[in-house]
Motif scaffolding. Structure first.
Motif, PDB file in Angstrom:
ATOM      1  N   HIS A 321       0.801  -1.227   0.000  1.00  0.00           N
ATOM      2  CA  HIS A 321       0.000   0.000   0.000  1.00  0.00           C
ATOM      3  C   HIS A 321       0.833   1.277   0.000  1.00  0.00           C
ATOM      4  CE1 HIS A 321       0.826  -0.221   4.353  1.00  0.00           C
ATOM      5  NE2 HIS A 321       0.565   1.069   4.392  1.00  0.00           N
ATOM      6  N   VAL A 324       1.158   3.000  -3.338  1.00  0.00           N
ATOM      7  CA  VAL A 324      -0.007   3.827  -3.670  1.00  0.00           C
ATOM      8  C   VAL A 324       0.016   5.120  -2.865  1.00  0.00           C
ATOM      9  CG1 VAL A 324      -2.524   3.950  -3.594  1.00  0.00           C
ATOM     10  CG2 VAL A 324      -1.389   1.831  -4.316  1.00  0.00           C
ATOM     11  N   LEU A 352      -7.051   2.160  -5.354  1.00  0.00           N
ATOM     12  CA  LEU A 352      -5.799   1.701  -5.947  1.00  0.00           C
ATOM     13  C   LEU A 352      -5.099   0.678  -5.057  1.00  0.00           C
ATOM     14  CD1 LEU A 352      -4.464   5.094  -7.361  1.00  0.00           C
ATOM     15  CD2 LEU A 352      -5.261   3.119  -8.689  1.00  0.00           C
ATOM     16  N   CYS A 353      -5.181   0.863  -3.732  1.00  0.00           N
ATOM     17  CA  CYS A 353      -4.608  -0.136  -2.810  1.00  0.00           C
ATOM     18  C   CYS A 353      -5.278  -1.485  -3.001  1.00  0.00           C
ATOM     19  CB  CYS A 353      -4.774   0.321  -1.360  1.00  0.00           C
ATOM     20  SG  CYS A 353      -3.653   1.642  -0.850  1.00  0.00           S
TER      21      CYS A 353
END
Length: 390
Positions: A321, A324, A352-353
């Motif tokens: 993560h 991102v 997006l994660c």
């Protein structure tokens, strides 16, 4: 206690409640790392929501990791009991093979990417503190002491820093089968686990003075994991009435909510003891989820599928993560960097994660895990039903 059986038991299905709890924990971790760089309290949300709530959304990442520790101990011990019938019957070779197949492919891929980014001089990924180096970071990550490395030398860049908790969990994975085979009987195993679990406040209190080591030392993390192991033993040994299971769920939710929403007040009254409230509350929720699932009372709740998906992919999302987070923060600053609009970047960051975690799960962790298990344990192991991963 149920009689131990020599044959490996069928694997259990995933528990939707546990997946949701794990999903909540990983969302809080992402919110924490975003909040360090784009604080919600400085955004326009502060005009409509109380500042204390926005702060709690941003500053519960550390507590969320301790929830992960409790879940890890609970699932690892629980899956061991389901597979082999008792902790004393654990097959250490099979246990290590499963953990290796689950952890190592993603970890090695991450270290390769981070090493390449460091050598390429990419901002946010360069190791630059005095006393730190790429070989030192790599050896500490692979040698299960990245937490100690940071305690001595300072914080590593964010994508490296997340590996501190993995050092604690991997140390637990190494020692757990040995402790089970050495002690063998629950009567010998439970007392040291109880002492370890209850030592959490005192272990933290003894570490005040080194901020990094206070957060990342082995003993407090192991205390939280021991709490989960004890919970798995309790869940295996008894079946309480429905009302008791439900009461534990409400008690756990109340305690967890108190820590996450007003940890400062609990700290004022309990000091480091507030972490014990956190771990025991997480344990109450896990026991409720486990017992109610066995009673057939926990159909997956509508609207929480996304949170359960986050829980299922929590390992993949946790490792990746920060890629991102760094990208979103740079886009936010390049766009206009207006703190009032900072909250708008949270939703795309979360999306997006999730997508990156899904890609890693689908194309790396699942296929490589199956391939490794087939070679380390025999092809038959991959044909069995899948147990909820720890």
């Amino acid at each position: 206690m149920r009689e131990a059986v020599p044959e490996m038991k069928a694997a259990g299905s995933r528990n939707p409640g546990i997946d949701a709890l794990r999903g909540l924990a990983i969302v809080l971790v992402v919110f924490n790392h975003l909040g360090i760089r784009i604080p919600l309290e400085q955004s326009a949300l502060a005009d409509v929501l109380p500042t204390w709530l926005l702060n709690r959304l941003n500053w519960n990442g550390y507590e969320a990791v301790y929830v992960f520790f409790v879940i890890s101990g609970f699932l690892i011990a629980g899956n061991t009991l389901r597979r082999w019938g008792s902790l004393a019957a654990i097959d250490a070779r099979a246990f290590y093979a499963r953990r290796f197949a689950r952890i190592v492919p993603c970890l090695l891929a991450l270290l390769v990417v981070l090493g390449a980014l460091h050598l390429s001089g990419v901002q946010d990924y360069v190791i630059h503190r005095a006393g730190q180096s790429l070989p030192g970071a790599l050896l500490s990550a692979l040698g299960l002491h990245l937490n100690g490395y940071e305690g001595r030398t300072g914080y590593l860049p964010g994508s490296w820093d997340v590996l501190w908790s993995l050092s604690i969990e991997e140390a637990f994975y190494l020692g757990f089968p040995l402790a089970c085979l050495l002690l063998r009987r629950r009567a010998l195993l439970v007392p040291p686990l109880v002492l370890l679990a209850l030592s959490l406040p005192w272990a933290r209190a003894a570490l005040h003075g080194n901020e990094i080591w206070l957060e990342k030392a082995y003993l407090p993390g192991m205390a939280a994991i021991a709490t989960g192991v004890l919970g798995a033993l309790l869940a295996d040994a008894c079946r309480p009435p429905r009302r008791t299971a439900a009461m534990l769920g409400w008690l756990g939710a109340l305690g967890l909510g108190a820590v996450l929403l007003d940890g400062g007040a609990l700290w004022h009254w309990l000091r480091d003891g507030y972490m014990l409230v956190l771990t025991l509350s997480a344990l109450c929720l896990l026991l409720c989820c486990r017992w109610r699932a066995e009673l057939g009372e926990v159909p997956p709740r509508r609207g929480l599928g996304w949170l359960r998906a986050w829980g299922r992919m929590s390992y993949e999302i946790y490792l990746t993560h920060m890629f991102v987070v760094f990208a979103v923060v740079r886009a936010y600053r390049a766009w206009d960097g207006d703190p009032a609009r900072g909250w708008l970047w949270y939703l795309p960051a979360l999306g997006l994660c999730w997508l990156l975690g899904l890609a890693v799960e689908r194309w790396l962790s699942v296929p490589s895990g199956r391939w490794l298990q087939a070679r380390l344990m025999g092809a038959g192991s991959c044909g069995r039903a899948r147990v909820q991963a720890g």
